[in-house]
Design an enzyme around this catalytic site. Structure first.
Site, short mmCIF file in Angstrom:
data_model
loop_
_atom_site.label_atom_id
_atom_site.label_comp_id
_atom_site.label_asym_id
_atom_site.label_seq_id
_atom_site.Cartn_x
_atom_site.Cartn_y
_atom_site.Cartn_z
N ASN A 147 0.83 -1.22 0.00
CA ASN A 147 0.00 0.00 0.00
C ASN A 147 0.85 1.25 0.00
O ASN A 147 2.02 1.22 0.43
CB ASN A 147 -0.86 0.08 1.28
CG ASN A 147 -1.87 -1.04 1.39
OD1 ASN A 147 -2.28 -1.61 0.39
ND2 ASN A 147 -2.26 -1.36 2.61
N ASP B 186 0.72 4.52 2.19
CA ASP B 186 0.05 5.03 3.40
C ASP B 186 -0.08 6.55 3.31
O ASP B 186 0.92 7.26 3.12
CB ASP B 186 0.86 4.66 4.65
CG ASP B 186 0.81 3.16 4.94
OD1 ASP B 186 0.07 2.44 4.25
OD2 ASP B 186 1.51 2.73 5.87
N GLY C 195 3.41 -6.35 26.02
CA GLY C 195 4.39 -7.33 25.54
C GLY C 195 3.81 -8.37 24.59
O GLY C 195 2.91 -8.09 23.82
N ASP D 62 3.93 -5.54 12.23
CA ASP D 62 4.67 -6.05 11.06
C ASP D 62 6.14 -6.22 11.41
O ASP D 62 6.78 -7.20 11.00
CB ASP D 62 4.53 -5.07 9.88
CG ASP D 62 3.07 -4.89 9.48
OD1 ASP D 62 2.30 -5.86 9.62
OD2 ASP D 62 2.70 -3.78 9.05
#
Ligand code: RIB
Length: 294
Positions: A14, A16, A213, A240
């Site tokens: 994409n 952004d 976490g 990611d």
């Protein structure tokens, strides 16, 4: 010379469109924002960049439009060192994500465009690339049929698979059976568990919990690794980055705990800069960071 591990990412690409603001508008309201930036993104491309910066040989399988966003993103990915031989231009617009960043948090609307062309047939045409990898990463911003096909090819060839189930949708049991690790955030985990036999996820779940976490399965029990305390600028792409780090840890033969710790550090560093890919660290930066936090 040591052979670099081969990671294949099948997924979204994409542009952004990021607006930074202190306040998110309500329905019908117009506000002034602070900045606007265009950043290359998409969960597939982000995970590919995370892994390549950490030293892997990364193949990205996906589609872009024949427009300036597509051209710019391809040039950017090539500069990063991601192999884009298997990213094909199609007659549609490049995927976009409209992102509002307010006080460190973000909300995102994705228009898939060219990402919709990552079908089962398209993925089948890339069979050899997947079969020759050490590890495959998939997400859910491209059609599910293509994800299922990629995972099927990986399974047939003994390739380790990470599924990042984002954005979450209903998943067939046969897909989950072929997956080694599933990496939802807490919200995605809840939806993933709905109407599902506990056993289907046994030992596979690695849940990213932001400032709480990461939790994962160890000796049949869920264990937790705390997040690093760090000044956050933008969390876009943190998941990611975690997936890229986890993948590197696993193919380097680290235990799941150590691979999660590594992914945790990669994700933490990625949040220190604005943009999904901007803050993604190199392997050397991660090592320095981990030592400095001891
Ligand atoms: O995970 C972050 C990504 O989600 C952004 O880069 C955006 O493109 C959306 O796909």
């Amino acid at each position: 010379m040591e052979q670099k591990p081969k990671i294949t990412v099948v997924g979204s690409i994409n542009m952004d469109l990021v607006t930074i603001t202190s306040q998110v508008p309500k329905v019908g309201e117009t506000l002034f924002g602070e900045h606007f930036i265009l950043n290359p993104g998409g969960k597939g491309a982000n995970q590919a960049v995370a892994a390549v910066r950490l030293g892997a040989n990364v193949q990205l399988i996906g589609c872009v439009g024949q427009d300036t966003f597509g051209t710019d993103i391809l040039a950017h990915l090539q500069k990063e060192g991601v192999d884009v031989t298997n990213v094909e231009p199609v007659t549609d617009v490049t995927g976009t994500a409209t992102i509002i960043v307010a006080n460190g948090d973000n909300s995102i609307i994705v228009v898939p465009g060219a990402n919709n062309y990552v079908t089962a047939e398209f993925v089948e045409s890339k069979r050899d690339v997947i079969a020759e990898s050490n590890l495959l990463i998939v997400q859910l911003e491209t059609p599910l049929e293509g994800v299922i096909k990629a995972v099927e090819i990986a399974k047939e060839n003994g390739v380790t698979v990470i599924l990042n189930p984002a954005p979450i949708q209903e998943l067939p049991s046969e897909l989950l059976r072929n997956i080694d690790y599933v990496t939802p955030n807490e919200h995605e985990e809840q939806l993933l568990r709905q109407n599902r036999d506990e056993e289907e996820l046994n030992g596979k779940l690695v849940v990213t919990k932001g400032s709480e976490g990461v939790s994962f399965s160890e000796d049949g029990k869920q264990s937790n690794i705390p997040a690093y305390k760090i000044d956050v600028v933008d969390t876009t792409g943190a998941g990611d980055s975690f997936n890229g780090g986890l993948a590197i840890g696993l193919i380097k033969g680290l235990s799941l705990r150590e691979a999660c710790k590594y992914g945790n550090a990669v994700a933490a560093l990625s949040t220190t800069k604005l943009g999904a890919q901007t803050g993604m660290p190199t392997a050397q930066e991660v090592d320095i960071f981990i030592k400095s936090m001891k």
